[in-house]
Design a protein around this motif. Structure first.
Motif, PDB file in Angstrom:
ATOM      1  N   SER A   1       0.680  -1.221  -0.029  1.00 48.07           N
ATOM      2  CA  SER A   1       0.032  -0.121  -0.112  1.00 48.07           C
ATOM      3  C   SER A   1       1.009   1.384  -0.121  1.00 48.07           C
ATOM      4  O   SER A   1       0.526   2.314  -0.587  1.00 48.07           O
TER       5      SER A   1
ATOM      6  N   SER B   1      -2.026  -0.453  -3.274  1.00 50.91           N
ATOM      7  CA  SER B   1      -3.160  -0.857  -2.144  1.00 50.91           C
ATOM      8  C   SER B   1      -4.340  -1.895  -3.007  1.00 50.91           C
ATOM      9  O   SER B   1      -4.158  -1.645  -4.175  1.00 50.91           O
TER      10      SER B   1
ATOM     11  N   LEU C   1      -2.224   1.920   3.698  1.00 52.64           N
ATOM     12  CA  LEU C   1      -2.554   3.021   3.081  1.00 52.64           C
ATOM     13  C   LEU C   1      -2.781   4.416   3.851  1.00 52.64           C
ATOM     14  O   LEU C   1      -2.516   5.532   3.435  1.00 52.64           O
TER      15      LEU C   1
END
Lengths: 309, 491
Positions: B422, B427, B440
């Motif tokens: 991510s 991601s 993320l």
């Protein structure tokens, strides 16, 4: 020992062959034409490009061409930077990555083995627990958390060290401290645990008890007798560690803006610059294989039992 | 077959019965199953117990937390961005169109509607007016000034406040030019930058922001009336439809109490509550970790067991393949896979599972190799079990110890790899949207950090959540390893 090494030496080209085939398979299976993201160019130029990248030939033919080119050391040309050979780009980016890798290894080995030794010698006491708790924390923190945290605390708040690499220019050690720490700390934690485990096993052997009974000081016992056997788990870990170091460098180079191979790889993967991607993977593969071989040789040298397999 | 022991009462031993007489023996000692022993050893490992508690707490929070919290992790309210932890803001949506009867109002927050449906909600709204002014020039000087919205003449025009737009449109020309804020009176020279010779200027300007009070009266959940209440003028205009821009709402109170949103850990760059986002992100991360580990578990265990059971050439071939694959930097392959092919969650499960199965296969193979020689396996073979049955029903259950240990160490490794991906921008996606896992969130936090680290909470909250969970899982793994294998224990 020779038989052991011969087996590893034979495996090396096999590994590289598998890696090359895997890269080729991925590139071939990728959806869409590699040139489909180009701007609209006329048909003849497009055909010339297709011919240059051998896209008009059948798969097996391309595979054969790819393999033979690889053996000659020709890794093709970058699709994004038109006409620039991949080897050229790789050579340009190799230096910073090597420096980062070496410095991170130094950090990992020195911190790891040192703290592992301290923990092993002070087993079950508070120093041991503290070191091992720190080690578990070190394993849990990913590089992309340690990196920005170090940047935030050391670079921005305390202003002790610079935050990012300046790119070209003279080699200034200060720029490499934070990246090396970031990349090396998780490995230091693992090596610390392995050292402790290995040393504990050796320290409980009879010959150590004999040496202690003879009155030898502890540091001499460790240095002369225990290290060689106790570090065996660390040496056998060095192989997979090389792989993980390469993987970790992808993130560290991105965080600290280091113009190395890792950053190039991620960029080219996102840009779908297939030849550059495969070339980078092959280069990393070669490094990892060499490192694994060196680690195996070191293991065989350290552990006499291996020689008689 | 042993004879039953002589009974205490001196009777002649009875004919050998199938079950030895229980009354004659000393009571059988109660054994403790290996699982219980392992559990006991685990509980002695303080760090592991701490880790287990941490992981359980985090999992519960991640899966149940977002349901209990009021905030929606995906609701974007740009005017609430970058709020520090502990911020309180009035509860308002972006654009409210409030109307009186008969239709119920649209887009009114439920919290505004009083219980029982009656009452009054006071809203303090800041708004600015945009007016056009017309300046007539005569002989190079300003002759008259008038506001377009009404017919009042002005003597002075002082527009030095907060300007959204300040333009001039010379008569007949149609061109738009920009002016600096100005103050003029009748008789003055026109403001600079104007071309002499023009006769009429039409100036559009935005005035200061002024705060107005609006009172909404409710009945049965619908707005009965909307009134302005500015200072003493409580009975001003009663609009039928009122449009309020949510970003300009300063306060909302009902019956004297403020209606507010409370952000315990602040908001991110799009105005989403950090706490809810981090907990919802935990769902993704933990889910990926568990499922991908299960994938690697299934593949690795079967592969290792089959390889060890058949032995010989098969074993050499299969383990040789594992050795070759071991040296390949799998994360690179995964990155290529995700960048070039899809980034769906199923792809991630398979890709990350494929990274981890190698070590599992090796461990299981080692276990099965030593188990293979035991007598119960020979007995099973003699009683006619096929290889598949022996592997699945006899061998694999005995590998549970190391498998459990390694599984509990694989989960954090997979979570780490997923957040790593991510971070690099790969991601996991569900359809077209990026699922916000912890990795993320950490990436977003780094980008939104601000030089000098002003928005530190956006990085620190997901980073701490990730680190705590990984720490807990690793500690559990350590504890399990020490529990199942006493040789490693600190005893």
């Amino acid at each position: 020992m020779l038989r052991y090494l011969a087996k590893r030496l034979l495996q090396a080209p096999l590994i590289l062959f598998t890696l090359a085939t895997l890269s080729f398979a991925l590139m071939t299976l990728a959806p869409g034409d590699p040139l489909s993201s180009e701007r609209q160019i006329d048909a003849t130029a497009r055909q010339a490009q297709a011919q240059q990248y051998h896209l008009d030939k059948p798969v097996l033919e391309r595979y054969r061409l790819w393999m033979t080119d690889l053996l000659r050391g020709d890794l093709g040309e970058s699709m994004v930077n038109k006409g620039v050979p991949v080897t050229h780009i790789l050579k340009r980016n190799l230096g910073p990555s090597l420096i980062l890798g070496i410095m991170a290894s130094v950090v990992a080995l020195s911190l790891g083995i040192g703290s592992g030794l301290i923990a092993a010698v002070n087993q079950q006491r508070s120093l041991d627990y503290a070191t091992m708790a720190l080690a578990v924390i070190g394993i849990s923190l990913p590089t992309f958390i340690i990196g920005p945290l170090l940047q935030l605390v050391v670079g921005m708040k305390l202003h002790w060290l610079p935050v990012a690499s300046p790119g070209e220019g003279d080699f200034d050690m200060r720029y490499w401290i934070l990246p090396a720490l970031t990349l090396g700390l998780p490995f230091a934690a693992r090596i610390s645990r392995l050292t402790r485990a290995g040393m504990l096993e050796v320290l409980s052997s009879d010959f150590v008890r004999t040496a202690k009974a003879k009155g030898l000081p502890m540091w001499r016992i460790i240095w002369r007798h225990c290290l060689r056997g106790g570090l065996l788990p660390v040496v056998s870990y060095l192989g997979p560690a090389a792989t993980m170091l390469a993987t970790g460098s992808l993130v560290v180079e991105r965080i600290f803006q280091i113009p190395g191979l890792g950053r190039e790889f991620v960029q080219s993967a996102l840009n779908r610059d297939y030849f550059l991607v495969m070339g980078t993977v092959m280069l990393y593969g070669v490094f990892i294989v060499i490192f694994n071989l060196l680690a195996d040789i070191a293991y065989a040298w350290l552990d006499p039992r291996v020689r008689y397999q | 077959m042993t004879r039953p022991p002589p009974s205490d009462t001196g009777e002649l031993p009875a004919a050998p019965s199938a079950v030895p007489s229980a009354a004659a023996d000393t009571p059988e000692p109660r054994g403790v199953s290996p699982t219980r022993l392992a559990l006991r050893r685990f509980l002695h490992h303080r760090l592991a117990v701490l880790g287990a508690l941490l992981v359980v707490a985090m999992t519960l929070a991640a899966f149940c937390g977002p349901l209990l919290l009021h905030h929606d992790p995906s609701l974007i309210r740009p005017w609430l961005h970058n709020l520090p932890p502990g911020a309180r803001v009035p509860d308002a949506l972006s654009l409210n169109r409030l109307s009186t009867l008969p239709d119920p109002p649209t887009t009114v927050p439920a919290s505004w509607i009083p219980e029982g449906g009656t009452g009054a909600t006071h809203v303090s709204v800041a708004y600015s007016r945009s007016e056009s002014y017309r300046l007539v020039l005569r002989r190079g000087r300003i002759a008259t000034m008038m506001r377009h919205s009404d017919t009042a003449y002005l003597d002075t025009l002082d527009l030095t406040g907060d300007y959204a737009s300040l333009q001039t449109v010379p008569e007949g020309d149609g061109q738009v030019r920009d002016l600096q804020p100005f103050a003029v009176a009748v008789g003055d020279l026109p403001p600079p930058l104007l071309i002499a010779g023009e006769r009429v200027l039409v100036v559009r300007a935005t005035e200061h922001e002024s705060v107005h009070q609006v009172i909404l009266h409710w009945q049965d959940g619908a707005i009965q009336s909307i009134r302005y209440a500015d200072g003493g003028a409580a009975d001003e205009a009663h609009p039928d439809l009122l449009e309020i821009d949510g970003s300009k709402i300063l306060a909302v109170s009902r019956d004297g109490e403020l209606v507010e949103l409370y952000f315990l850990l602040g908001t991110d760059a799009s105005g989403r509550d950090m706490l809810t986002r981090v907990l919802a992100g935990g769902r993704i991360s933990l889910l990926v970790g568990i499922v991908a580990t299960l994938v690697s578990l299934v593949i690795g265990v079967l592969y290792g067991a089959v390889s060890a059971y058949f032995g010989g050439k098969v074993d050499r071939l299969m383990m040789g393949t594992v050795d070759v694959l071991y040296a390949i930097p799998f994360m690179f392959v995964v990155i290529i896979l995700l960048a070039i092919f899809s980034r769906s969650i199923v792809m991630l499960f398979i890709a990350l599972g494929a990274v981890q199965w190698l070590t599992m296969a090796r461990i299981v193979r080692g276990q099965v190799l030593s188990l293979k020689e035991q007598e119960f396996i020979a007995a099973a073979r003699l009683s006619g079990c096929g290889p598949f049955t022996i592997i699945t029903r006899h061998l694999i259950p005995h590998t549970v110890g190391p498998v459990v240990v390694y599984t509990s160490l694989t989960v954090p490794a997979v979570i780490l790899e997923e957040s790593f991906l991510s971070f690099l921008g790969l991601s996991v996606k569900w359809g077209e949207t990026d699922l916000s896992s912890w990795g993320l969130l950490v990436n977003d936090g780094i980008e939104a950090l601000g030089d000098g680290g002003q928005r530190w909470w956006m990085l620190l909250v997901p980073a701490l959540a990730l680190a705590a969970t990984l720490f807990g899982l690793n500690a559990i793994g350590d504890g399990l390893r020490d529990a199942f294998d006493p040789k490693h224990a600190k005893v």
